[in-house]
Structure formats: C-alpha cells, structure tokens
Design a protein around this motif. Structure first.
Motif, mmCIF file in Angstrom:
data_model
loop_
_atom_site.group_PDB
_atom_site.id
_atom_site.type_symbol
_atom_site.label_atom_id
_atom_site.label_comp_id
_atom_site.label_asym_id
_atom_site.label_seq_id
_atom_site.Cartn_x
_atom_site.Cartn_y
_atom_site.Cartn_z
ATOM 1 N N ILE A 1 0.826 -1.214 0.000
ATOM 2 C CA ILE A 1 0.000 0.000 0.000
ATOM 3 C C ILE A 1 0.859 1.263 0.000
ATOM 4 O O ILE A 1 0.334 2.366 0.088
ATOM 5 C CB ILE A 1 -1.012 0.012 1.165
ATOM 6 C CG1 ILE A 1 -0.313 -0.018 2.522
ATOM 7 C CG2 ILE A 1 -2.011 -1.113 1.024
ATOM 8 C CD1 ILE A 1 -1.243 0.172 3.711
ATOM 9 N N GLY A 2 2.186 1.092 -0.103
ATOM 10 C CA GLY A 2 3.070 2.233 -0.291
ATOM 11 C C GLY A 2 3.711 2.818 0.953
ATOM 12 O O GLY A 2 4.259 3.919 0.895
ATOM 13 N N LYS A 3 3.677 2.100 2.054
ATOM 14 C CA LYS A 3 4.284 2.632 3.273
ATOM 15 C C LYS A 3 5.804 2.505 3.220
ATOM 16 O O LYS A 3 6.347 1.600 2.585
ATOM 17 C CB LYS A 3 3.767 1.897 4.507
ATOM 18 C CG LYS A 3 2.398 2.357 4.922
ATOM 19 C CD LYS A 3 2.176 2.022 6.365
ATOM 20 C CE LYS A 3 0.909 2.669 6.859
ATOM 21 N NZ LYS A 3 0.711 2.406 8.266
ATOM 22 N N ALA A 4 6.482 3.390 3.930
ATOM 23 C CA ALA A 4 7.946 3.380 4.015
ATOM 24 C C ALA A 4 8.391 2.381 5.082
ATOM 25 O O ALA A 4 7.637 2.053 6.011
ATOM 26 C CB ALA A 4 8.465 4.770 4.358
ATOM 27 N N THR A 5 9.621 1.925 4.961
ATOM 28 C CA THR A 5 10.165 0.913 5.864
ATOM 29 C C THR A 5 10.092 1.355 7.323
ATOM 30 O O THR A 5 9.670 0.590 8.193
ATOM 31 C CB THR A 5 11.621 0.588 5.480
ATOM 32 O OG1 THR A 5 11.638 0.129 4.134
ATOM 33 C CG2 THR A 5 12.205 -0.482 6.383
ATOM 34 N N ASN A 6 10.514 2.571 7.618
ATOM 35 C CA ASN A 6 10.504 3.039 9.002
ATOM 36 C C ASN A 6 9.088 3.143 9.563
ATOM 37 O O ASN A 6 8.860 2.862 10.745
ATOM 38 C CB ASN A 6 11.222 4.382 9.125
ATOM 39 C CG ASN A 6 12.729 4.220 8.968
ATOM 40 O OD1 ASN A 6 13.274 3.165 9.287
ATOM 41 N ND2 ASN A 6 13.387 5.248 8.462
ATOM 42 N N ASP A 7 8.124 3.515 8.731
ATOM 43 C CA ASP A 7 6.733 3.577 9.185
ATOM 44 C C ASP A 7 6.189 2.178 9.487
ATOM 45 O O ASP A 7 5.474 1.980 10.471
ATOM 46 C CB ASP A 7 5.857 4.255 8.131
ATOM 47 C CG ASP A 7 6.212 5.714 7.929
ATOM 48 O OD1 ASP A 7 6.760 6.327 8.877
ATOM 49 O OD2 ASP A 7 5.946 6.244 6.830
ATOM 50 N N ILE A 8 6.549 1.238 8.641
ATOM 51 C CA ILE A 8 6.124 -0.152 8.861
ATOM 52 C C ILE A 8 6.710 -0.667 10.175
ATOM 53 O O ILE A 8 6.017 -1.295 10.980
ATOM 54 C CB ILE A 8 6.555 -1.052 7.677
ATOM 55 C CG1 ILE A 8 5.817 -0.657 6.409
ATOM 56 C CG2 ILE A 8 6.312 -2.522 8.007
ATOM 57 C CD1 ILE A 8 6.336 -1.332 5.158
ATOM 58 N N ALA A 9 7.992 -0.375 10.379
ATOM 59 C CA ALA A 9 8.659 -0.830 11.602
ATOM 60 C C ALA A 9 7.986 -0.243 12.842
ATOM 61 O O ALA A 9 7.777 -0.950 13.837
ATOM 62 C CB ALA A 9 10.134 -0.452 11.556
ATOM 63 N N LYS A 10 7.620 1.027 12.780
ATOM 64 C CA LYS A 10 6.952 1.653 13.931
ATOM 65 C C LYS A 10 5.560 1.059 14.144
ATOM 66 O O LYS A 10 5.169 0.766 15.281
ATOM 67 C CB LYS A 10 6.829 3.155 13.715
ATOM 68 C CG LYS A 10 8.108 3.906 13.918
ATOM 69 C CD LYS A 10 7.896 5.391 13.676
ATOM 70 C CE LYS A 10 9.221 6.129 13.718
ATOM 71 N NZ LYS A 10 9.055 7.549 13.368
ATOM 72 N N ASP A 11 4.818 0.875 13.077
ATOM 73 C CA ASP A 11 3.448 0.365 13.187
ATOM 74 C C ASP A 11 3.404 -1.067 13.728
ATOM 75 O O ASP A 11 2.511 -1.421 14.500
ATOM 76 C CB ASP A 11 2.738 0.405 11.839
ATOM 77 C CG ASP A 11 2.448 1.815 11.368
ATOM 78 O OD1 ASP A 11 2.568 2.757 12.191
ATOM 79 O OD2 ASP A 11 2.105 1.984 10.177
ATOM 80 N N LEU A 12 4.336 -1.907 13.288
ATOM 81 C CA LEU A 12 4.317 -3.317 13.664
ATOM 82 C C LEU A 12 5.266 -3.648 14.821
ATOM 83 O O LEU A 12 5.400 -4.817 15.190
ATOM 84 C CB LEU A 12 4.649 -4.191 12.450
ATOM 85 C CG LEU A 12 3.681 -4.099 11.274
ATOM 86 C CD1 LEU A 12 4.148 -4.963 10.121
ATOM 87 C CD2 LEU A 12 2.276 -4.488 11.702
ATOM 88 N N TYR A 13 5.923 -2.624 15.366
ATOM 89 C CA TYR A 13 6.856 -2.812 16.482
ATOM 90 C C TYR A 13 7.958 -3.821 16.153
ATOM 91 O O TYR A 13 8.208 -4.758 16.912
ATOM 92 C CB TYR A 13 6.115 -3.238 17.759
ATOM 93 C CG TYR A 13 5.091 -2.239 18.205
ATOM 94 C CD1 TYR A 13 5.465 -1.061 18.841
ATOM 95 C CD2 TYR A 13 3.739 -2.454 17.959
ATOM 96 C CE1 TYR A 13 4.516 -0.124 19.235
ATOM 97 C CE2 TYR A 13 2.781 -1.531 18.346
ATOM 98 C CZ TYR A 13 3.184 -0.361 18.989
ATOM 99 O OH TYR A 13 2.259 0.555 19.367
#
Length: 161
Positions: A37-49
């Motif tokens: 869906i176009g999320k950045a790596t750092n955002d994914i890492a924060k969202d999924l812990y």
C-alpha cells in the motif's frame, strides 16, 4: 537462467494474513501488505513494532522467492526418523490399530513398536509422544471401555438407580 522477480501487487497480502495460522508467516504477510500500500520501511517498523531491517529482509526475500518466502526454510539439525512420505500411513495405522482393540487404548510403547516394526524408526517413548505432537495427533483419549462391558446392563442400572 532467469531469476524470477515478484511484484508486491501480485497477492492480496491483507486477506492472506487473516487466514494464516502461522504467526511468523502472518507477520511477514502484514509487512508485505504495508509495502504493497506504499508505506515506508521506518513507518512499517513503527506500526508493527519491529526492527526496520526485519521489514527490509522480508521484502527482499519476497522479491526473490515469492510467496514461499513467508514460511521458514528447514533448519539444520536432526531430521525425523520417520520419513515425511510415511507420516500419513503411520497415522492411519495408529488409528486402525486403536479401532482393532476390543478395549483399552494404545500406549506409547505400542506406538513405539509400530514405528520400529513397520517403518524401522527407533524412538524412545518420550520421542514417540513428541513425534505425535509434531504430526498433529492429540493423545488425549476418551475413557477406555472394558472389553466385557455390557451397555444394556449399564443402562438398566442407570434407570433403576
């Protein structure tokens, strides 16, 4: 030889993650969904812990190996003494042996003997129970019935009690 490359839009990772029973595979599907869906790596890492490197490795592995990459590869170490191809037949044999019995139930020693005689797989009793757990056979059974039990007599006893 061409190296296959996979595209993040090939699969519905969100739907697949809802039906996946393996927790590690489910997390990998969620990571891939976030990327799709176009999320950045750092955002994914924060969202999924998770660590950003985990997200990067998951994406890289998927792009190289496809959907098979969400599952762990076999690790080193001792393999099962019972061949993978024999597991279904072994399960069926255990069930049929249990059904042949007039009373009582199969014990670990009985199953150990079956594995030894029919599949040349030498297990300890504890090893047998671990193997049964691994192949998905629960060894919790109903109360055994005595071979000379008479159900009619039991029912009349219950009624007259």
């Amino acid at each position: 030889m061409t190296i296959p490359t996979y595209i993040l839009k090939d699969h519905g990772f969100g739907k697949l993650s809802k039906t996946e029973s393996n927790p590690r595979a489910r997390q990998r599907l969620l990571i891939l969904y976030q990327y799709s869906i176009g999320k950045a790596t750092n955002d994914i890492a924060k969202d999924l812990y998770i660590h950003p490197e985990t997200a990067r490795r998951t994406k890289k592995s998927y792009l190289q190996r496809g959907l098979d990459s969400i599952y762990d590869r076999p690790h080193r170490g001792r393999h099962s003494k019972l061949a993978e191809s024999d597991i279904d037949a072994f399960k069926a044999m255990i069930v049929s042996e249990q059904e042949k019995r007039a009373g009582g139930r199969l014990t670990g020693q009985d199953i150990q003997q079956i594995a030894k005689e029919h599949y040349n797989a030498h297990y300890t009793v504890n090893g047998i129970y671990e193997m049964l757990k691994r192949i998905g056979m629960s060894w919790i059974s109903a109360r055994s019935q005595h071979p000379k039990a008479d159900e009619e007599v039991q029912e009349t006893f219950k009624k007259t009690l």
